[in-house]
Design an enzyme around this catalytic site. Structure first.
Site, PDB file in Angstrom:
ATOM      1  N   LYS A  36       1.010  -1.138   0.178  1.00 32.98           N
ATOM      2  CA  LYS A  36      -0.456   0.108   0.084  1.00 32.98           C
ATOM      3  C   LYS A  36       1.089   1.128   0.003  1.00 32.98           C
ATOM      4  CE  LYS A  36      -0.557   0.605   5.370  1.00 32.98           C
ATOM      5  NZ  LYS A  36      -0.107   1.045   4.983  1.00 32.98           N
ATOM      6  N   THR A  37       2.116   1.094   0.832  1.00 35.34           N
ATOM      7  CA  THR A  37       2.669   2.517   0.774  1.00 35.34           C
ATOM      8  C   THR A  37       3.357   2.038  -1.079  1.00 35.34           C
ATOM      9  OG1 THR A  37       3.261   2.161   3.127  1.00 35.34           O
ATOM     10  CG2 THR A  37       5.185   3.593   2.126  1.00 35.34           C
ATOM     11  N   ASP A 225      -3.192   7.460   4.968  1.00 38.39           N
ATOM     12  CA  ASP A 225      -3.243   5.836   5.491  1.00 38.39           C
ATOM     13  C   ASP A 225      -4.050   5.511   6.880  1.00 38.39           C
ATOM     14  OD1 ASP A 225      -2.012   3.872   5.006  1.00 38.39           O
ATOM     15  OD2 ASP A 225       0.551   4.248   4.954  1.00 38.39           O
ATOM     16  N   GLU A 226      -4.176   4.338   6.651  1.00 38.96           N
ATOM     17  CA  GLU A 226      -4.324   3.479   7.461  1.00 38.96           C
ATOM     18  C   GLU A 226      -5.797   4.577   8.203  1.00 38.96           C
ATOM     19  OE1 GLU A 226      -3.006   0.998   8.518  1.00 38.96           O
ATOM     20  OE2 GLU A 226      -0.816   0.868   8.365  1.00 38.96           O
ATOM     21  N   GLN A 256      -7.947  -5.066   9.631  1.00 39.92           N
ATOM     22  CA  GLN A 256      -6.719  -4.619  10.300  1.00 39.92           C
ATOM     23  C   GLN A 256      -6.995  -3.692  11.324  1.00 39.92           C
ATOM     24  OE1 GLN A 256      -2.296  -5.305   8.859  1.00 39.92           O
ATOM     25  NE2 GLN A 256      -3.859  -4.840   6.943  1.00 39.92           N
ATOM     26  N   ARG A 610       1.586 -11.035   9.906  1.00 38.60           N
ATOM     27  CA  ARG A 610       3.650 -10.573  10.067  1.00 38.60           C
ATOM     28  C   ARG A 610       4.000 -12.019   9.567  1.00 38.60           C
ATOM     29  NH1 ARG A 610       2.180  -6.539  10.333  1.00 38.60           N
ATOM     30  NH2 ARG A 610      -0.245  -7.474   9.512  1.00 38.60           N
TER      31      ARG A 610
END
Length: 741
Positions: A36-37, A225-226, A256, A610
């Site tokens: 995503k980044t 973002d987020e 998330q 993770r």
């Protein structure tokens, strides 16, 4: 610099489609490990190089300074004019706007921003002026109330109208009045706090439309973002900024969303298409992080949630290693299993720093730390400190130290104000001066408080009497029983209950301290609280020595221990998730909270995703809680992902998996009864036996004996017992740790 068309060719089709979005609102549903980044940065570069957007009209908002710095760094390598981009956290953006335009809402130039300590200092001043706020009220509780009110854009009046009668134990009228006076004090001092950076910016935009227009000229294309982690204030700030041009692109993943306890509102992302009916939706589903087996498990789990947006992670990597699940006999066996496999992975060539151990609560780290230490495995705790270095642990151990050594002035200074006892710095200084002149201890001076102090002399006398009772208890109780007694009788439980969520976590750690003492007693028959303190000091000294190595907390190549919440945004080649049991994951509080189970499932999902290559899940058949070993029930989440993991024994040999519930276990009886729980009305009480006289009993220190006489009932029942080795003793049953022979 790369041309616009060449830029998109470096992305996968889904990323390229999102990066090519030009005008209007857009929602990018970005799964874990989906890049995503990278997509955000390439979208910004594409706006500049393909669509000719001025870098000075682009805003990108992240949640952490680290994320913002990473985005700036990556943009600098890709974008010409990247230094003109506005890449910022929400709070940094607020500072910038308020510094430029704050005078429009009464902020004078040079206003100060209070940090946490400043905020607490002002609250302490204000508290004493508000009826209904007692001297024992914890200012941290009030700060939490104010922070939550601000994140929800509530004024003092709105807080009072919307809240229940009590807010975290504080009368709502009193909390609202503290809020009013706190705000007035800040205004008089030309100051704002961290929460104001968002709320005051929102107020500025609402009250001064001209300022909003000027900022909108600088933020024509907005990226957030987020987005699943935004609260109401951040949502409103974003909405206002995008209200004119509507060029808002938000990136996030409702699967998330795990920060409800911080005020995050998952509905912000779930309702994005309601807020912007014309929004384009893009899905980033290709996962570059985890193996196919890990992702299969994650997808299987999260599909059980209803509050989500459709998305399925698709692996780019091959199947990889099987996911392993191990059900240990108890929590110590669980820790040893983890340590054994960490050692194996290391021998196979895996660096310790490539391994993470994740748990639901900080209290779980204690057993894991000890297992790793026994295996000579270096470890570091992220987002926390070593178990024996935690404030609440050091406080209770200081009570124990002073109980057995009345000359320990260091321990006394640490605990005399925890909880507050009306003994201030001035009084303590006078007591210390008297002690120095008379060549005695501070505790002895406290016993003479009425002679030494002009006012309030009874307070140190009461403290001295309390410590005398502790000294007597230290001679009677087992280490675990004594620590229970100390936690409860000191008033420490009530102190932590006033600290809200933070206090609840600290109480869990204290319960784990009792567990540690009980386990230690089982391995050191006849050991005293002094012996336990000696061993605890040795464990702490190991941590202190590690802290001095290479000017870092631990060696660089160390296993990482952290909570599942702290693991978000990180990745490791090998991950262990411990404590997959009902009451831990999901947590017991989630069972009664609306949406609690779904958030816990998202938390488990975050932990699973993770893992890059190896994933281990563990549970214990029996786990010590409140000093008593109880059978545990496997997490309901394990049943949901059956077939996605291999069940193994401690050696890694395959076993058949069968869901274990409490019905599968015979109740276990603790090795010896202990004193009452540290948490009233919630922890199970042990040792409350009904005696009538004549019973044969055993005591952890005095051995076998016979009850000669009984007085009182219930919590006040007292027995006189004759012990063959120690003579006749009078004991309060509630605290005596007696068991029938």
């Amino acid at each position: 610099m790369t041309s616009g068309s060449d830029l998109l060719s470096q992305l996968n089709p889904n990323q390229a489609e999102a990066a090519d979005h030009f005008r209007g609102p857009a929602l990018v549903i970005a799964g874990a490990g989906s890049g995503k980044t990278r997509t955000l940065i390439y979208r910004i570069a594409h706006l500049i190089q393909h669509y000719g957007v001025d870098p000075g009209q682009i805003l990108a908002v992240t949640f952490t300074n680290k994320a913002a710095a990473e985005m700036r760094e990556r943009a600098s390598h890709l974008i010409q004019g990247a230094d003109r981009l506005w890449i910022s956290t929400f709070h940094s953006a607020g500072v910038r706007i308020l510094r430029a335009y704050g005078e429009y809402i009464g902020l004078r130039r040079g206003f100060v921003i209070y940090d946490d300590d400043d905020q607490l200092d002002v609250l302490k001043e204000v508290m004493g002026t508000v009826p209904g706020i007692g001297p024992d009220t914890n200012p941290r509780v009030l700060r939490s109330i104010l922070d939550r009110a601000k994140s929800n854009l509530l004024s003092p009046g709105e807080l009072e109208r919307q809240a229940e009668r009590y807010i975290s134990g504080v009368p709502k009228e009193a909390a609202a009045e503290v809020y009013r006076r706190y705000e007035a004090r800040k205004k008089a001092q030309n100051a704002i706090d961290f929460g104001d950076l968002i709320t005051e910016t929102v107020r500025l935009f609402q009250e001064v439309p001209g300022v909003l227009e000027r900022v909108q000229d600088r933020a024509v294309f907005i990226h957030v973002d987020e987005y699943q982690d935004t609260n109401k204030a951040q949502y409103e700030l974003t909405r206002l900024l995008a209200s004119r041009d509507r060029n808002l692109l938000v990136v996030g993943d409702p699967d998330q969303s795990i920060y409800k306890f911080r005020g995050a509102d998952i509905q912000n992302i779930l309702d994005f298409q309601k807020d912007y009916p014309d929004a384009r939706v893009y899905r980033l589903e290709h996962n570059y992080r985890s193996s196919a087996r890990v992702l299969g498990l994650a997808n299987q789990l999260i599909e059980n949630n209803t509050e989500r947006l459709e998305k399925t992670l698709k692996p780019v990597k091959e199947d990889g290693h099987p996911v392993m699940f191990h059900r240990a006999n108890d929590h110590r066996g669980e820790g040893d299993f983890v340590a054994e496999w960490v050692t194996r992975l290391h021998h196979e060539g895996r660096k310790f720093s490539e391994i993470a151990i994740l748990y639901r609560t900080n209290a779980q780290s204690r057993v894991i730390e000890e297992s790793l230490r026994r295996g000579s495995i270096p470890a570091k705790i992220v987002g926390g400190v070593g178990f024996y270095d935690r404030r609440e642990i050091r406080d209770i151990l200081s009570y124990a130290r002073l109980s057995i050594n009345p000359s320990d002035d260091v321990a006394l200074r640490r605990i005399i104000g925890r909880p507050k006892r009306g003994i201030g710095d001035t009084a303590l200084a006078k007591l210390a001066e008297w002690a120095q002149i008379n060549r005695t201890s501070l505790l002895a001076a406290c016993a003479h408080g009425e002679e030494i102090l002009d006012r309030g002399g009874s307070k140190p006398v009461e403290f001295a009497r309390l410590m005398q009772a502790f000294a007597e208890a230290a001679d009677v109780y087992s280490p675990g029983g004594f620590l229970r007694y100390a936690i409860e009788s000191s008033g420490y439980v009530d102190l932590l209950r006033q600290e809200g969520q933070e206090g609840a976590v600290r109480l869990e750690n204290l319960e784990e301290l009792v567990n540690a003492a009980e386990e230690w007693s089982q391995e050191h028959e006849g050991g005293t609280i002094q012996d336990f303190l000696d061993d605890a000091a040795l464990l702490s000294s190991v941590d202190d020595m590690r802290a001095k190595q290479e000017n870092k907390n631990v060696p660089e190549d160390s296993v990482t221990l952290m909570t599942l919440h702290n693991a978000k945004g990180l990745e490791f080649p090998a991950v262990f998730i411990v404590g997959a049991e009902e009451g831990l994951l999901p947590s017991k509080n989630s069972l009664v909270e609306p949406g609690g189970i779904e958030e816990e499932r998202r938390l488990f999902y975050v932990g699973i995703t993770r893992a890059m290559e190896r994933l281990f899940l563990t549970a214990a058949q029996n786990r010590m809680q409140y000093g008593k070993t109880n059978s545990s029930e496997d997490s309901r989440f394990l049943e949901e992902i059956q077939g996605g993991f291999d069940t193994v024994d401690q050696y890694g040999q395959a076993q058949e998996y069968r869901q274990k519930t409490w019905r599968d276990y015979r109740p276990t009886v603790p090795a010896r009864p202990t004193a009452p729980s540290a948490v009233k009305n919630t922890s199970p009480l042990t040792g409350e036996l009904a005696y009538r006289g004549g019973e044969q009993v055993t005591h952890p220190k005095f051995g076998a004996g016979q009850v000669l006489a009984v007085a009182g009932v219930g919590d006040r029942q007292e027995v006189t017992v004759h012990f063959a080795s120690a003579g006749t003793k009078k004991l309060l049953v509630k605290f005596a740790s007696l068991s029938r022979a």
